[in-house]
Design a protein around this motif. Structure first.
Motif, short mmCIF file in Angstrom:
data_model
loop_
_atom_site.label_atom_id
_atom_site.label_comp_id
_atom_site.label_asym_id
_atom_site.label_seq_id
_atom_site.Cartn_x
_atom_site.Cartn_y
_atom_site.Cartn_z
N TYR A 166 24.27 47.88 53.52
CA TYR A 166 24.68 48.21 54.64
C TYR A 166 26.31 48.14 54.92
CZ TYR A 166 20.04 48.66 56.33
OH TYR A 166 18.41 48.82 56.42
N GLY A 167 27.00 47.74 53.89
CA GLY A 167 28.33 47.48 53.91
C GLY A 167 28.84 46.32 54.83
N ILE A 168 28.21 45.36 54.73
CA ILE A 168 28.38 44.01 55.48
C ILE A 168 28.98 43.02 54.64
CG2 ILE A 168 27.39 42.04 56.87
CD1 ILE A 168 25.16 44.23 57.86
N GLY A 169 30.12 42.44 54.87
CA GLY A 169 30.58 41.48 53.93
C GLY A 169 30.30 39.97 54.19
N THR A 170 30.84 38.85 53.59
CA THR A 170 30.73 37.47 54.13
C THR A 170 31.94 37.02 54.32
OG1 THR A 170 31.02 37.03 51.51
CG2 THR A 170 28.64 37.58 52.30
N VAL A 171 31.77 35.75 55.05
CA VAL A 171 32.81 34.95 55.52
C VAL A 171 32.58 33.52 54.54
CG1 VAL A 171 34.01 33.96 57.19
CG2 VAL A 171 33.27 35.93 57.48
N LYS A 172 33.71 32.86 54.06
CA LYS A 172 33.42 31.72 53.38
C LYS A 172 33.81 30.76 54.40
CE LYS A 172 35.20 29.34 49.47
NZ LYS A 172 35.30 27.95 49.69
N SER A 173 32.82 29.67 54.26
CA SER A 173 33.26 28.32 54.85
C SER A 173 34.68 27.69 54.55
CB SER A 173 32.14 27.14 54.77
OG SER A 173 30.92 27.87 55.43
N PRO A 174 35.21 26.85 55.45
CA PRO A 174 36.33 26.29 54.71
C PRO A 174 36.28 25.38 53.26
CG PRO A 174 35.85 25.21 56.66
CD PRO A 174 34.71 26.27 56.49
N ASP A 175 37.72 25.54 52.67
CA ASP A 175 37.44 24.58 51.70
C ASP A 175 37.84 22.98 52.13
OD1 ASP A 175 37.60 26.20 49.69
OD2 ASP A 175 39.45 27.27 49.77
N PHE A 176 36.96 22.20 51.45
CA PHE A 176 36.94 20.72 52.38
C PHE A 176 37.85 19.86 51.29
CE2 PHE A 176 32.66 22.78 53.39
CZ PHE A 176 32.94 22.82 54.81
N GLN A 177 38.78 19.46 51.83
CA GLN A 177 39.48 18.66 51.01
C GLN A 177 39.39 17.22 51.24
OE1 GLN A 177 42.03 19.73 49.05
NE2 GLN A 177 41.42 21.89 49.72
N ARG A 178 38.40 16.87 52.40
CA ARG A 178 37.97 15.56 52.72
C ARG A 178 36.52 15.49 52.62
NH1 ARG A 178 38.36 12.94 58.84
NH2 ARG A 178 37.89 10.64 58.32
N ALA A 179 36.07 14.25 52.30
CA ALA A 179 34.70 14.04 52.15
C ALA A 179 34.53 12.51 52.78
CB ALA A 179 33.99 14.10 50.97
N ILE A 180 33.04 12.46 53.24
CA ILE A 180 32.81 11.17 53.55
C ILE A 180 31.33 10.95 53.30
CG2 ILE A 180 32.13 9.62 55.58
CD1 ILE A 180 34.21 11.26 57.17
N TRP A 181 31.07 9.77 52.59
CA TRP A 181 29.83 9.29 51.98
C TRP A 181 29.83 7.65 52.09
CZ3 TRP A 181 33.95 10.48 49.13
CH2 TRP A 181 34.36 9.69 47.96
N PHE A 182 28.60 7.14 51.69
CA PHE A 182 28.31 5.91 51.84
C PHE A 182 27.78 5.21 50.46
CE2 PHE A 182 28.57 7.17 55.94
CZ PHE A 182 28.89 6.29 56.67
N GLU A 183 28.37 4.02 49.95
CA GLU A 183 28.26 3.41 49.14
C GLU A 183 27.69 1.99 49.15
OE1 GLU A 183 27.81 3.45 44.95
OE2 GLU A 183 28.94 5.05 45.84
N ASP A 184 26.50 1.82 48.96
CA ASP A 184 25.97 0.35 49.32
C ASP A 184 26.11 0.01 50.86
OD1 ASP A 184 24.75 -0.07 46.99
OD2 ASP A 184 26.95 -0.71 46.10
N GLY A 185 26.05 1.06 51.61
CA GLY A 185 25.98 0.84 53.20
C GLY A 185 27.74 0.90 53.56
#
Length: 456
Positions: free
Chosen positions: A83-102
């Motif tokens: 159908y000639g429909i393209g895609t859009v990319k989510s942004p490139d994430f330079q920052r991340a948050i996660w948890f280590e032993d709480g």
């Protein structure tokens, strides 16, 4: 959307009736009608597209349901190109948050991936052994022997630190959008198999590329194609019962009945039990409906004030939000997606509840507005994206693929490959539509042979 001519429908027999106008129903309607079949699609909602829903919220077009596509998903990728429909990319994430032993960690996306790698690598190491062909999941019969194992069962056996195990649980809680204590290990391996066992590519496929113009653009294109080939659609109509015999299938709504040679059922597994089938469906299918899916979580969109940089955040598995992805910078803030594993744990339209949930991951976060849709309480969904529970693969999966003489199943819940995705819905509809068309050709050939024999 308005109903079609009710008076004309009441006396018409169709080749195929399709229950549900999501991507599976739309695809089947188009493909069957294009081959000359008379097709009726019965949809309970007043719109097409099922558990995808692109709508203006928070001042922009947002996907309230299914969202992402990827080139490792061949069926949806083909449709987009068609159908000639393209895609859009989510942004490139330079920052991340996660948890280590709480303890909260704040770093780069690369550092988060490094922290996840030991667990994710160990978890999926046998993917190709059991599922060497992603779209042929029954290739190795030994895979069924794994189906008593949950994701939690497998994580418990891995030689990882407690923190690594917890992070791995969060990752798969996110992927299942539900609890990992009943999430089937086979389902997890099937997702991994679709990207050749590479968990980073799998994650990219899950949350990176969106449909240009929204999922609505693709759904509308298929819908218009189906209409152009003569398929008929009946909206705002609930199916109560499907009765089959040697001659026909009769679909009963609350106010009328419609007759066809075959029926394709595309409703989610979680609400399959709302439709009565006479005679009863095979026992493995009924067991699956009673067992249900694990995708019983939530998805929210909200505006986070004072943040402009796109970021990704992985919380603890059982938090109301265990994952955040900041997508769209706006004036004085950014629009963020939040996912959690339990829809009953948070009202995504309640500003205070959303704020509390986000502040577990981002202390002091100020939420200006929030929106979302509770798919689990939606009478036509009952679930978010479908993810199989322990026992489904071994007992029930093949029964859905086979269906019965007159009842077939298609949808993201029943896909051979990317179950839970738009691609899976399109794939299963493609497979079942072709199967029906082949049966029609074979039946016509048999009738010709018998007729010729009788004339000799």
């Amino acid at each position: 959307m308005s109903d079609i001519n009710q008076e004309r429908l009441d006396t018409q027999r169709f080749d195929t009736i399709i229950i549900g106008a999501g991507f599976a129903g739309l695809t089947a309607a188009r493909d069957l009608a294009a081959e000359g079949q008379s097709v009726l699609v019965i949809e309970g909602r007043d719109r097409i597209a099922g558990r995808t829903w692109y709508e203006e919220r928070l001042g922009m077009g947002l996907e309230l349901g299914g969202t992402w596509v990827h080139w490792t998903q061949p069926y949806v990728w083909r449709e987009l190109n068609h159908y000639g429909i393209g895609t859009v990319k989510s942004p490139d994430f330079q920052r991340a948050i996660w948890f280590e032993d709480g303890e909260r960690q704040d770093g780069s996306l690369e550092e988060l991936l490094e922290a996840m790698a030991p667990g994710c690598d160990a978890f999926g190491v046998e993917t190709r052994k059991y599922f060497p062909r992603a779209f042929e999941p029954f290739t190795n019969p030994e895979a069924a022997d794994l189906d008593h194992l949950s994701v939690d069962d497998v994580i418990a056996t891995l030689e990882l630190t407690d923190s690594q195990k917890q992070r791995l649980r969060t990752f798969w809680t996110l992927n299942f959008n539900g609890s990992t204590d009943t999430a089937a290990y086979t389902q997890a391996l099937r997702w991994l198999a679709a990207t050749n066992g590479d968990w980073q590519v799998m994650w990219e496929a899950c949350a990176t590329y969106k449909v240009e113009g929204g999922t609505k653009a693709l759904a509308d294109a298929i819908h218009q194609d189906a209409l152009g080939h003569g398929a008929q659609f009946l909206f705002n109509t609930r199916v109560a019962e499907v009765v089959t015999d040697a001659d026909r299938a009769t679909v009963h709504t609350l106010t009328a009945e419609y007759v066809a040679d075959r029926v394709i059922v595309t409703v989610p597994l979680q609400i399959l039990g709302d439709i009565s089938f006479t005679p009863a469906l095979p026992t493995p299918i009924n067991h699956a409906a009673a067992r249900g899916q694990t995708g019983l979580g939530t998805k929210a969109w909200f505006k986070l004030k004072g943040h402009a940089e796109p970021f990704m955040a992985l919380g603890e598995p059982d938090w109301p939000f265990n994952f955040l992805q900041a997508e769209y910078p706006v004036e004085d803030g950014i629009i963020v997606i939040g996912f959690g594993s339990d829809a009953s744990a948070i009202d995504v339209t309640d500003l205070a509840q959303v704020t509390d949930a986000v502040q577990r991951i981002i202390p002091g976060a100020e939420i200006e507005a929030t929106t979302g849709h509770d798919w689990c309480s939606d009478e036509f969904a009952g679930e978010t994206w479908p993810m199989h529970s322990v026992g489904h693969f071994k007992e029930s999966f093949t029964a859905f693929v086979a269906g019965t003489d007159r009842v077939r199943f298609a949808g993201a819940d029943y896909a051979l490959g990317w179950g839970g995705f738009i691609d899976g819905a399109i794939e299963s509809a493609t497979q079942q539509s072709r199967r029906i068309l082949n049966e029609v050709v074979a039946s016509a050939s048999t009738e010709r042979t018998l007729s010729e024999a009788s004339q000799k």
